[in-house]
Write a protein that holds these residues in place. Sequence first.
Motif, PDB file in Angstrom:
ATOM      1  N   PHE A 117       0.875  -1.188  -0.032  1.00 62.20           N
ATOM      2  CA  PHE A 117      -0.270   0.100  -0.033  1.00 62.20           C
ATOM      3  C   PHE A 117       0.973   1.316  -0.268  1.00 62.20           C
ATOM      4  O   PHE A 117       0.235   2.321  -0.292  1.00 62.20           O
ATOM      5  CB  PHE A 117      -1.016  -0.032   1.263  1.00 62.20           C
ATOM      6  CG  PHE A 117      -2.054  -0.990   1.373  1.00 62.20           C
ATOM      7  CD1 PHE A 117      -3.087  -0.712   0.368  1.00 62.20           C
ATOM      8  CD2 PHE A 117      -1.972  -2.043   1.894  1.00 62.20           C
ATOM      9  CE1 PHE A 117      -3.994  -2.000   0.393  1.00 62.20           C
ATOM     10  CE2 PHE A 117      -2.770  -3.272   1.970  1.00 62.20           C
ATOM     11  CZ  PHE A 117      -3.805  -3.079   0.931  1.00 62.20           C
ATOM     12  N   TRP A 154      -3.352   4.441  -3.737  1.00 58.33           N
ATOM     13  CA  TRP A 154      -4.223   4.166  -2.843  1.00 58.33           C
ATOM     14  C   TRP A 154      -5.017   5.292  -2.170  1.00 58.33           C
ATOM     15  O   TRP A 154      -4.288   6.119  -1.918  1.00 58.33           O
ATOM     16  CB  TRP A 154      -3.650   2.963  -1.946  1.00 58.33           C
ATOM     17  CG  TRP A 154      -3.309   1.624  -2.185  1.00 58.33           C
ATOM     18  CD1 TRP A 154      -1.907   1.381  -2.819  1.00 58.33           C
ATOM     19  CD2 TRP A 154      -3.982   0.547  -2.734  1.00 58.33           C
ATOM     20  NE1 TRP A 154      -1.874   0.313  -3.238  1.00 58.33           N
ATOM     21  CE2 TRP A 154      -3.211  -0.354  -3.313  1.00 58.33           C
ATOM     22  CE3 TRP A 154      -5.175   0.249  -2.512  1.00 58.33           C
ATOM     23  CZ2 TRP A 154      -3.774  -1.729  -3.540  1.00 58.33           C
ATOM     24  CZ3 TRP A 154      -5.770  -0.963  -2.876  1.00 58.33           C
ATOM     25  CH2 TRP A 154      -4.939  -1.909  -3.652  1.00 58.33           C
ATOM     26  N   LYS A 209      -4.465   4.783   3.840  1.00 59.41           N
ATOM     27  CA  LYS A 209      -3.069   4.918   4.123  1.00 59.41           C
ATOM     28  C   LYS A 209      -3.148   5.426   5.499  1.00 59.41           C
ATOM     29  O   LYS A 209      -2.184   4.805   6.467  1.00 59.41           O
ATOM     30  CB  LYS A 209      -2.100   5.670   3.305  1.00 59.41           C
ATOM     31  CG  LYS A 209      -2.141   4.877   2.049  1.00 59.41           C
ATOM     32  CD  LYS A 209      -1.325   5.916   1.001  1.00 59.41           C
ATOM     33  CE  LYS A 209      -0.864   5.349  -0.232  1.00 59.41           C
ATOM     34  NZ  LYS A 209       0.144   5.943  -1.065  1.00 59.41           N
TER      35      LYS A 209
END
Length: 183
Positions: free
Chosen positions: A33, A40, A45
């Motif tokens: 990620f 993303w 996050k």
Amino acid sequence: MKTRLDKFDPQKGLDRGASKLKETLWILIRALFFQSPLPWPRGLKRSLLRAFGANVGIGVVIKPRVTIHFPWKLTIGDHSWIGEEAFILNFEPCRIGANCCVSQRSFLCGGNHDFRAEDFCYRNGPITIEDGAWVGANCFVGPDVCIAKEAVITAGSVVTRNQPSAMICSGNPCAPVKPRWKN
């Protein structure tokens, strides 16, 4: 020869701050990620960082291809930006204030070695970037450095000493050049 890398002990002088399982899980999440070129969602996050112990404010933007070594030793204030390919090697606490920008390919390096010691032991230190500061693209920021409130570090600078508030700082070694704001 005085340097004896065979005597280096990777456990001496480094508190990893988490279990091996947690660190292994983080490495997988980081690869999927954070280090990924895929954009993303920002909220995902932020949530992942918080789940691994980071203190992350609201509105934080973390671009793709970012490396964060130990999220449990990271604080990022509200509305701060971490640019693409930034690298945060935070063996010690790294504190990024509110409304800060750490630009693309900057390296916040809280890890070091004592080159005067025979065993090349760790000589790590915290990094603090205070509110409103901007670290330009391709900068190096070393351990035990504080970039004070509203300071600007120009692109490509090498910061190995504290930098003063509200100043434009530049160069290798980085030094204050002129005030940021015209009053």
